[in-house]
Each structure stands twice: as structure tokens, then as C-alpha cells.
Design a protein around this motif. Structure first.
Motif, PDB file in Angstrom:
ATOM      1  N   VAL A  69       0.848  -1.186   0.000  1.00 21.92           N
ATOM      2  CA  VAL A  69       0.000   0.000   0.000  1.00 21.92           C
ATOM      3  C   VAL A  69       0.884   1.237   0.000  1.00 21.92           C
ATOM      4  O   VAL A  69       1.672   1.453   0.927  1.00 21.92           O
ATOM      5  N   ASP A  70       0.780   2.052  -1.056  1.00 27.46           N
ATOM      6  CA  ASP A  70       1.484   3.331  -1.118  1.00 27.46           C
ATOM      7  C   ASP A  70       0.497   4.440  -0.765  1.00 27.46           C
ATOM      8  O   ASP A  70      -0.586   4.530  -1.359  1.00 27.46           O
ATOM      9  N   GLN A  71       0.862   5.267   0.188  1.00 26.63           N
ATOM     10  CA  GLN A  71      -0.023   6.294   0.733  1.00 26.63           C
ATOM     11  C   GLN A  71      -0.647   7.181  -0.335  1.00 26.63           C
ATOM     12  O   GLN A  71      -1.773   7.675  -0.162  1.00 26.63           O
ATOM     13  N   VAL A  72       0.059   7.399  -1.440  1.00 25.81           N
ATOM     14  CA  VAL A  72      -0.417   8.310  -2.475  1.00 25.81           C
ATOM     15  C   VAL A  72      -1.546   7.714  -3.313  1.00 25.81           C
ATOM     16  O   VAL A  72      -2.052   8.379  -4.218  1.00 25.81           O
ATOM     17  N   GLY A  73      -1.946   6.455  -3.024  1.00 33.01           N
ATOM     18  CA  GLY A  73      -3.148   5.935  -3.667  1.00 33.01           C
ATOM     19  C   GLY A  73      -2.970   4.770  -4.596  1.00 33.01           C
ATOM     20  O   GLY A  73      -3.856   4.489  -5.415  1.00 33.01           O
ATOM     21  N   LYS A  74      -1.867   4.035  -4.465  1.00 34.51           N
ATOM     22  CA  LYS A  74      -1.637   2.875  -5.326  1.00 34.51           C
ATOM     23  C   LYS A  74      -1.340   1.643  -4.482  1.00 34.51           C
ATOM     24  O   LYS A  74      -0.669   1.731  -3.456  1.00 34.51           O
ATOM     25  N   ILE A  75      -1.858   0.503  -4.958  1.00 36.46           N
ATOM     26  CA  ILE A  75      -1.504  -0.790  -4.388  1.00 36.46           C
ATOM     27  C   ILE A  75      -0.664  -1.527  -5.422  1.00 36.46           C
ATOM     28  O   ILE A  75      -1.106  -1.731  -6.563  1.00 36.46           O
ATOM     29  N   TRP A  76       0.559  -1.898  -5.033  1.00 34.41           N
ATOM     30  CA  TRP A  76       1.490  -2.546  -5.948  1.00 34.41           C
ATOM     31  C   TRP A  76       1.641  -4.020  -5.587  1.00 34.41           C
ATOM     32  O   TRP A  76       1.549  -4.396  -4.420  1.00 34.41           O
ATOM     33  N   ILE A  77       1.915  -4.836  -6.585  1.00 35.13           N
ATOM     34  CA  ILE A  77       2.178  -6.259  -6.379  1.00 35.13           C
ATOM     35  C   ILE A  77       3.663  -6.534  -6.555  1.00 35.13           C
ATOM     36  O   ILE A  77       4.270  -6.119  -7.546  1.00 35.13           O
ATOM     37  N   ILE A  78       4.232  -7.244  -5.582  1.00 30.66           N
ATOM     38  CA  ILE A  78       5.575  -7.810  -5.719  1.00 30.66           C
ATOM     39  C   ILE A  78       5.381  -9.313  -5.904  1.00 30.66           C
ATOM     40  O   ILE A  78       4.796  -9.979  -5.042  1.00 30.66           O
ATOM     41  N   ASP A  79       5.831  -9.840  -7.036  1.00 27.55           N
ATOM     42  CA  ASP A  79       5.570 -11.246  -7.315  1.00 27.55           C
ATOM     43  C   ASP A  79       6.502 -12.153  -6.515  1.00 27.55           C
ATOM     44  O   ASP A  79       7.395 -11.681  -5.800  1.00 27.55           O
ATOM     45  N   ALA A  80       6.315 -13.456  -6.642  1.00 30.97           N
ATOM     46  CA  ALA A  80       7.086 -14.414  -5.855  1.00 30.97           C
ATOM     47  C   ALA A  80       8.571 -14.351  -6.170  1.00 30.97           C
ATOM     48  O   ALA A  80       9.396 -14.774  -5.360  1.00 30.97           O
ATOM     49  N   GLY A  81       8.917 -13.806  -7.320  1.00 27.97           N
ATOM     50  CA  GLY A  81      10.318 -13.654  -7.693  1.00 27.97           C
ATOM     51  C   GLY A  81      10.945 -12.367  -7.221  1.00 27.97           C
ATOM     52  O   GLY A  81      12.107 -12.095  -7.530  1.00 27.97           O
ATOM     53  N   GLY A  82      10.172 -11.535  -6.500  1.00 32.87           N
ATOM     54  CA  GLY A  82      10.700 -10.276  -5.990  1.00 32.87           C
ATOM     55  C   GLY A  82      10.611  -9.124  -6.958  1.00 32.87           C
ATOM     56  O   GLY A  82      11.239  -8.081  -6.758  1.00 32.87           O
ATOM     57  N   ALA A  98      -6.536  15.420  -1.490  1.00 31.82           N
ATOM     58  CA  ALA A  98      -5.234  15.910  -1.939  1.00 31.82           C
ATOM     59  C   ALA A  98      -4.268  15.931  -0.764  1.00 31.82           C
ATOM     60  O   ALA A  98      -4.569  16.480   0.302  1.00 31.82           O
ATOM     61  N   LEU A  99      -3.106  15.307  -0.948  1.00 31.41           N
ATOM     62  CA  LEU A  99      -2.145  15.167   0.145  1.00 31.41           C
ATOM     63  C   LEU A  99      -1.134  16.295   0.153  1.00 31.41           C
ATOM     64  O   LEU A  99      -0.777  16.847  -0.889  1.00 31.41           O
ATOM     65  N   ASN A 100      -0.644  16.609   1.357  1.00 33.09           N
ATOM     66  CA  ASN A 100       0.410  17.590   1.555  1.00 33.09           C
ATOM     67  C   ASN A 100       1.744  16.851   1.507  1.00 33.09           C
ATOM     68  O   ASN A 100       2.034  16.026   2.378  1.00 33.09           O
ATOM     69  N   GLY A 101       2.563  17.146   0.499  1.00 33.13           N
ATOM     70  CA  GLY A 101       3.823  16.432   0.331  1.00 33.13           C
ATOM     71  C   GLY A 101       4.811  16.651   1.449  1.00 33.13           C
ATOM     72  O   GLY A 101       5.700  15.822   1.663  1.00 33.13           O
ATOM     73  N   ALA A 102       4.676  17.764   2.189  1.00 34.43           N
ATOM     74  CA  ALA A 102       5.607  18.036   3.280  1.00 34.43           C
ATOM     75  C   ALA A 102       5.375  17.098   4.452  1.00 34.43           C
ATOM     76  O   ALA A 102       6.321  16.629   5.089  1.00 34.43           O
ATOM     77  N   TYR A 103       4.103  16.811   4.754  1.00 32.40           N
ATOM     78  CA  TYR A 103       3.740  15.859   5.811  1.00 32.40           C
ATOM     79  C   TYR A 103       2.233  15.667   5.773  1.00 32.40           C
ATOM     80  O   TYR A 103       1.477  16.622   5.634  1.00 32.40           O
ATOM     81  N   ASP A 104       1.805  14.428   5.896  1.00 36.48           N
ATOM     82  CA  ASP A 104       0.374  14.151   5.919  1.00 36.48           C
ATOM     83  C   ASP A 104       0.152  12.771   6.518  1.00 36.48           C
ATOM     84  O   ASP A 104       0.994  11.884   6.360  1.00 36.48           O
ATOM     85  N   GLU A 105      -0.951  12.606   7.224  1.00 40.53           N
ATOM     86  CA  GLU A 105      -1.317  11.304   7.785  1.00 40.53           C
ATOM     87  C   GLU A 105      -2.547  10.719   7.102  1.00 40.53           C
ATOM     88  O   GLU A 105      -3.052   9.683   7.520  1.00 40.53           O
ATOM     89  N   ARG A 106      -3.027  11.389   6.047  1.00 39.72           N
ATOM     90  CA  ARG A 106      -4.153  10.904   5.267  1.00 39.72           C
ATOM     91  C   ARG A 106      -3.637  10.139   4.054  1.00 39.72           C
ATOM     92  O   ARG A 106      -2.445  10.080   3.807  1.00 39.72           O
TER      93      ARG A 106
END
Length: 457
Positions: A69-82, A98-106
Motif C-alpha cells: 500500500v502506497d499512501q499516495v493511492g496505489k496498491i502494488w504487487i511484488i511477485d514471488a520472484g521479488g 489531496a495530500l500535503n507532500g511536506a507531511y500528511d497522515e491521510r
């Protein structure tokens, strides 16, 4: 997580842990007699080029895939081979505030796969969505640190038909949305328990002291059973519309209480996890405020004390830097305030900074590091909000029920420290543990990495 700066002094910590207590506070803590030295591990990088990786989950479907889970809104897959897939499993795009690049908890904050994901393709997410808000709300104050009213959303999705590496973006079904008065203390973790129910964490609403606008003025949201803020929830996503309340939830029959509540009195249960072995206990790291960080074992109906106390110490929301000498040992309903199994101060031995926000991890059940088997592996965000100086910990339960806290020394890193901000942890279906980090304090850039904790050479 939290929004108050600390000070930086790199150190090898000789920290301590304590027995979970329900008595009064403050308490003087002494190192347990079987305190252990630091343990050395190594880190194997399995993914790079992310922005702000917060969580990692395994669908336990036999594929060996890891979903990040990447905070900016993407879910990435790492396969079994890395290898990381070129396309994200799901891209939330404009669904997020919209996120604040300096700091955000959302942002995109949590992911959990249904226990029968291999056959039904159902998974669940937590994310921060925009809302208009009222003109007088603090989140509309242009002078605020991070502005923008938002809701914390729990939603269900399904995998695409015919492509196991792609989610169906049109399958969203919103189960729950909770309006937030401030941008921080959102919680965000979700996880299925061994009972098949979904557990959901919410912070106290944000700001500080749990007594700002949008918080119950005298109780604080953490102590108020009429709100979902400052709680761990437990719901049945296989029944009801959009979900059902398990009949044995502790507050089902209490007038005025929200029936979803499983435990309360929490400040910001940012990351929690179930032990996949042993007695399947639920561990949560509840981020502290000015002075102390804590780890709790959650029991049904438990009250973990915020904002009556911070860790094992009394807390005064009007003077948060000075713990009072006395405070309540029970809440207004006579429930005992449950102390943490682990507490550590922000400023530890000889003025060294231990950390400023506990980041929950997992009980290690892998095979790569036998000496960590059964230990709770977690961390702390950093020693301040400028230096990327997170701390890795491993806590061992002693025969008398106390816990011993040790720093994990990272082989090959300067001073044995990880040298990065720690954002979260993950565990694969074999019980191995991963730590998610970044070099940037806010959700910006591409310095986010996922590391597997392995045996030091």
C-alpha cells in the motif's frame, strides 16, 4: 502517527518493557532482570521507487505475492520472484483527498484480504476521502498546518475477472465513512482476526490532547463510546447490509454506545496485527503524544486509558508535558484502565531520544531468524521529523508475563541504525516480517522501500 517534533541524538538504546497493569499512575519502571542485549539482523531490499509505503499484506492464496500500500493511492504487487509489477493492482487516483507532500497522515492507509480471497476475490481498504465540511470547521482554516476536511472510508473491492493482478475499480462498495475533525490520528489499519471478523482502527480525531474542536469536551473521543473515533472496531462483512455486528461485541447492549466498538481509550492505533501463531493475540502500537509510546494487547471491551493517561503515566490535556501525580484507575463506568505491555519514553537514558511515534509490527513466526521466533517486531518512526532515523525493536515475553524490549541492530548500516523513516510493517504467509521505509518525512518523491528482515551474515 503524531505531529509534535522531538530532538535528535543517535543512540544504542538499553530500553525496558513492563507488565500490563490496571492500577494507578504514574509508575516507576525498572529494567527486568532478564534484559537482553541488542540483536543484529540484516535487511534485504525487495522493492524500491515507491513514494510512501505504509502497509504490506499477503492474500495467502499460494501465489507468494505481496501487496504493498502506497499512501499516495496505489496498491502494488511484488511477485514471488521479488519483481514489482509495472501496473498497480489498484490506483485510487482522485478518490483520495489531496495530500500535503511536506507531511500528511491521510491517504491510502490500509488493506486486508478476505480469508477466502483465493475463491471469492474480495478485499478491503481504508482511505481518506474529501468532504466539504462546515465553514467553521478547523479543517477549513487556511492558516492550519494541513487543511482539507476529509472522511475516513472503509470500502470493499473485488479482483478483476480473468486477471488476478488487477482489481476491478468499479466494484467499490463503501461500508463505513467517518468524518474527521482534524487531518491527523486517522488510524488506518484493517485486519481479519482468527474469528473471521474484520477489525478496523480509528484515531481519536486528530489535533492534540483529544480535547480540540470536534472532540468530546470532557471525556475526549477516546473515552466516548458514542463515537467510533479512538477505537478498534469489529464487524462481520459476510452478513448484513453493508455489514453486521457480531452478537458478542462488548457494547452491543449498552445504550448509546456504538455497537461496532471492540476496544477503546486509544489515541492513534496506526498499525496493529494478530499473531498468526500462539494464542492469536491482537497487538497494537498506540502512538503517544509528548512523553511516552506504548504497545498494547487488545482484549474485548478493554479501555486503554487515553486521554486519562499516556502509556502508564497520568496525562493532563491542559498541561501535556507534565504528568499529574494522581489520576483515575477506572473510567466513568468503573472499567479498569488497562496498561501497556511495553512503554518507552521519548527521551530515554542520558537524554537519548528513543523515538516519537510507535509503529506496530508483527509477532515473528518465520524460519529465517530462529532466535526471533515468537518475538514482537515493531519500530519507531524516527527520533525527530527532520532526521530519517527510525528504530527497529523486538520485544520478548518473559515467563512472568513481563516483556523485555531490545533494539534490533542493522548490519551494514551506520551505527547499526536503519537510517530511514519507518512507516509500517508487513508479514507474508510464511511468517517472515518486512519493514516499510522512506527517506522523506512526507508523501513525496520515490525514496520508499520495502525490506525483508533476514539473518545477519
Amino acid at each position: 502517527m503524531r505531529s509534535l517534533p522531538g530532538t535528535h541524538t543517535a543512540s544504542r538504546l538499553g530500553l525496558l518493557a513492563t507488565l500490563a497493569l490496571t492500577g494507578g499512575c504514574p509508575m516507576t519502571m525498572e529494567p527486568p532482570p532478564d534484559s537482553q542485549p541488542a540483536t543484529t539482523i540484516a535487511l534485504e531490499t525487495v522493492a524500491q521507487g515507491l513514494t510512501s509505503p505504509l502497509a504490506l499484506a499477503s492474500p495467502s492464496d499460494g501465489t507468494g505475492r505481496l501487496f504493498v500500500v502506497d499512501q499516495v493511492g496505489k496498491i502494488w504487487i511484488i511477485d514471488a520472484g521479488g519483481n514489482r509489477n509495472a501496473r498497480p493492482f489498484l490506483d485510487f487516483g482522485t478518490n483520495l483527498v489531496a495530500l500535503n507532500g511536506a507531511y500528511d497522515e491521510r491517504g491510502l492507509l490500509g488493506l486486508a484480504f478476505h480469508p477466502e480471497y483465493a475463491s471469492n476475490g474480495r478485499f478491503f481498504v481504508r482511505y481518506s476521502a474529501s468532504r466539504d465540511g462546515q465553514p467553521e470547521e478547523g479543517c477549513n482554516d487556511p492558516a492550519g498546518f494541513v487543511v482539507g476536511c476529509h472522511s475516513e472510508v472503509l470500502a470493499e473491492y473485488r479482483v478483476s475477472t480473468g486477471d488476478p493482478d488487477m482489481a476491478d475499480p468499479e466494484s467499490e462498495r463503501i461500508l463505513l465513512a467517518v468524518d474527521k475533525p482534524q487531518f491527523n490520528h486517522n488510524g488506518g489499519q484493517i485486519a481479519f482476526g482468527p474469528d473471521g471478523y474484520l477489525y478496523v482502527g480509528f484515531g481519536d480525531g486528530g489535533g492534540a490532547n483529544d480535547n480540540e474542536e470536534g472532540h468530546t469536551s470532557d471525556l475526549g473521543n477516546g473515552q466516548d463510546l458514542t463515537t467510533l473515533l479512538g477505537k478498534i472496531l469489529r464487524i462481520d462483512v459476510d452478513s448484513g447490509d453493508p455489514y453486521a455486528i457480531p452478537a458478542d461485541n462488548p457494547f452491543v447492549n449498552e445504550p448509546g454506545a456504538q455497537p461496532e466498538i471492540w476496544a477503546f481509550g486509544l489515541r492513534n492505533p496506526w498499525r496493529f496485527s494478530f499473531d498468526i501463531g500462539g494464542d492469536r493475540r491482537l497487538f497494537v502500537a498506540d502512538a503517544g503524544q509528548n512523553l511516552f509510546e506504548e504497545v498494547d494487547i487488545i482484549v474485548p471491551g478493554g479501555n486503554y486509558g487515553w486521554h486519562i493517561r499516556e502509556g502508564m503515566h497520568c496525562f493532563d490535556p491542559l498541561n501535556p508535558g507534565m504528568p499529574p501525580n494522581d489520576c483515575a484507575t477506572v473510567d466513568r463506568n468503573g472499567n479498569p484502565l488497562i496498561g501497556p505491555i511495553i512503554e518507552y519514553p521519548h527521551v530515554a537514558e542520558a537524554g537519548h531520544v528513543a523515538g516519537i511515534a510507535a509503529i506496530g509490527g508483527f509477532v515473528y513466526r518465520g524460519a529465517a531468524i530462529p532466535e526471533l521466533s515468537g518475538w514482537y517486531v515493531f519500530g519507531d518512526f524516527s527520533t525527530d521529523f527532520i532526521s530519517s532515523d527510525g528504530t527497529l525493536f523486538a520485544a520478548q515475553e518473559n515467563s512472568d508475563g513481563t516483556w523485555t524490549l531490545n533494539e534490533l541492530v542493522v548490519a551494514g548500516r551506520t551505527g547499526g541504525r536503519i537510517g530511514r523513516f519507518i512507516l509500517g510493517f508487513g508479514q507474508d504467509e510464511t511468517g517472515e516480517v518486512y519493514v516499510l521505509t522512506t527517506a522523506n518525512v512526507g508523501p513525496t518523491g520515490d525514496t520508499g522501500e520495502v525490506h525483508k528482515i533476514v539473518l545477519a551474515p
